[in-house]
Enzyme design. Structure first.
Site, PDB file in Angstrom:
ATOM      1  N   ASP A 238       0.859  -1.183   0.000  1.00  0.00           N
ATOM      2  CA  ASP A 238       0.000   0.000   0.000  1.00  0.00           C
ATOM      3  C   ASP A 238       0.890   1.227   0.000  1.00  0.00           C
ATOM      4  O   ASP A 238       1.924   1.270   0.682  1.00  0.00           O
ATOM      5  CB  ASP A 238      -0.979  -0.001   1.171  1.00  0.00           C
ATOM      6  CG  ASP A 238      -0.316  -0.122   2.525  1.00  0.00           C
ATOM      7  OD1 ASP A 238      -0.101   0.918   3.174  1.00  0.00           O
ATOM      8  OD2 ASP A 238      -0.028  -1.262   2.951  1.00  0.00           O
TER       9      ASP A 238
ATOM     10  N   GLU B 182      -7.882   5.188  12.072  1.00  0.00           N
ATOM     11  CA  GLU B 182      -6.957   4.828  13.147  1.00  0.00           C
ATOM     12  C   GLU B 182      -6.662   5.961  14.104  1.00  0.00           C
ATOM     13  O   GLU B 182      -5.980   5.767  15.103  1.00  0.00           O
ATOM     14  CB  GLU B 182      -5.652   4.307  12.545  1.00  0.00           C
ATOM     15  CG  GLU B 182      -4.990   5.283  11.586  1.00  0.00           C
ATOM     16  CD  GLU B 182      -3.826   4.664  10.820  1.00  0.00           C
ATOM     17  OE1 GLU B 182      -2.699   4.836  11.290  1.00  0.00           O
ATOM     18  OE2 GLU B 182      -4.056   4.020   9.790  1.00  0.00           O
TER      19      GLU B 182
END
Length: 402
Positions: free
Chosen positions: A21, A110
């Protein structure tokens, strides 16, 4: 009596794919080399908040697709209520409109900013539902293992699939607790080394369930934000008489090499008036400015040595050499740009020395998970080293030993 081990979170299937990613941190990526190195899937950061489009999003998407890689998109959520979550979903949908993803869309959530768990789940669900409605694509959640167990609910786990981040072995992950029984993505390292990428990159494994069944173009969203007016560092520059790549690079805080790679320029001395060049502004910071997020670009000045720079930022000489493909650690030159995954900045956010190790001073918006990612360690490591009992409870000004 023998009690069998219950594997709480395992891969959803045995058919798996190697992946990475990426975001603007990796800069320009040579996807031909990435594919040659065995990577099959690339998740690309598209957006963050309500007005930030990753400056390399379009470049990463086009080049990954051109080299036959499967692609997915993710949004970094910063919402603190459901209204903001809905707006960010609209923005994400607008950024990725007219693109054709191969993999399910992802919510990267997050940073919670002190929001209670019940509200966190409402925010996540609002974003996931809104994004699916606007894009007609399935959406999944990215979370570290700890939050998948303690923050995100069983109800959310029943309705949405998981891409889990946990820097451990597959056996340890299988024996871990989570509200999810299976993962379809596993981010197992933040320090991967892949051909075609300068420095570290996140490494992932994905199962076949990561793929979309509907691989059509994402529709335009008429109710979303105007993508033309968002905060992004990428622009198209029209060459004027007298321009050189060097002068353009200097003006926008980047390098000749970066511009030539982005625009496939073979002869860096040959550009012409009227030519349109894609430029990512400030991809190389001028002077000696710092990004105190653990990731910076440092400009070498007269008298610098790798040892001196490494000491300043709380890293090793070998770290800088590895990040910048330096073969001779005694040979750097003024003006050279160095990528550094810094363990410390010269601001008050972080401190460190060779005797006591690196420490980090918690600031507003920090989570233990975010700090762990920043320094390439696990939440478990930080919690154990700092005797933290409640991993969702750290305070501004608290000193974290790395």
């Amino acid at each position: 009596m023998n009690v069998p081990i219950v594997y709480a979170i395992t891969a959803s299937s045995n058919e798996q794919y190697q992946g990475i990613d990426v975001s603007n941190w990796q800069g320009y990526i040579n996807y031909e080399e990435v594919k040659r190195d065995g990577i099959e899937i690339v998740y690309i950061k598209a957006s963050e908040g309500t007005n930030y489009k990753d400056p390399y999003f379009d470049v990463n998407y086009q080049n990954a697709k051109n080299n036959g890689l499967k692609v997915g998109f993710y949004h970094f959520l910063t919402a603190i209520n459901t209204e903001e979550a809905e707006e960010q979903a609209k923005f994400f949908a607008s950024v990725i409109s007219k693109k054709v993803p191969d993999c399910k869309l992802v919510l990267d959530y997050e940073v919670f900013g002190g929001v209670p768990a019940t509200q966190i789940n409402q925010i996540a669900r609002t974003f996931l539902e809104t994004t699916k409605k606007l894009t007609n694509k399935d959406v999944i959640l990215y979370s570290d293992l700890y939050n998948s167990r303690t923050v995100f609910s069983k109800g959310l786990a029943q309705d949405y699939q998981l891409w889990v981040a946990n820097y451990t072995s597959s056996q340890n992950l299988q024996n871990a607790n989570s509200n999810w029984k299976n993962w379809i993505g596993w981010q197992y390292s933040s320090t991967g080394i892949i051909s075609g990428i300068n420095g570290y990159v996140d490494r992932d494994v994905y199962t076949k369930e990561i793929f979309l069944s509907d691989k059509t173009e994402i529709p335009e969203n008429n109710n979303s934000n105007n993508v033309e007016n968002i905060n992004t560092e990428s622009i198209y520059y029209t060459v004027k008489s007298g321009d050189t790549l060097s002068s353009i690079a200097l003006r926008y805080g980047t390098t000749v090499s970066e511009i030539s790679k982005l625009n496939n320029i073979q002869n860096v001395n040959l550009i012409y008036p009227g030519e349109r060049l894609l430029v990512v502004q400030n991809s190389t910071i001028q002077g000696n400015e710092e990004r105190c997020t653990g990731k910076i670009i440092y400009t070498v000045k007269s008298g610098d040595t790798l040892s001196k720079i490494a000491n300043k930022y709380g890293v090793t000489v070998s770290h800088i050499a590895e990040m910048n493909n330096i073969t001779n650690v005694n040979l750097i030159y003024p003006g050279q740009k160095l990528r550094i995954m810094a363990s410390a900045c010269s601001n008050s956010n972080t401190t460190g020395n060779s005797n006591t190790g690196v420490t980090y001073v918690v600031k507003k918006g920090d989570t233990l998970w975010g700090i762990a990612r920043k320094f390439g360690v696990t939440v478990d490591y930080l919690a154990n080293k700092n005797d933290i009992q409640n991993r969702n409870l750290i305070r501004i000004g608290q000193i974290i030993r790395i």
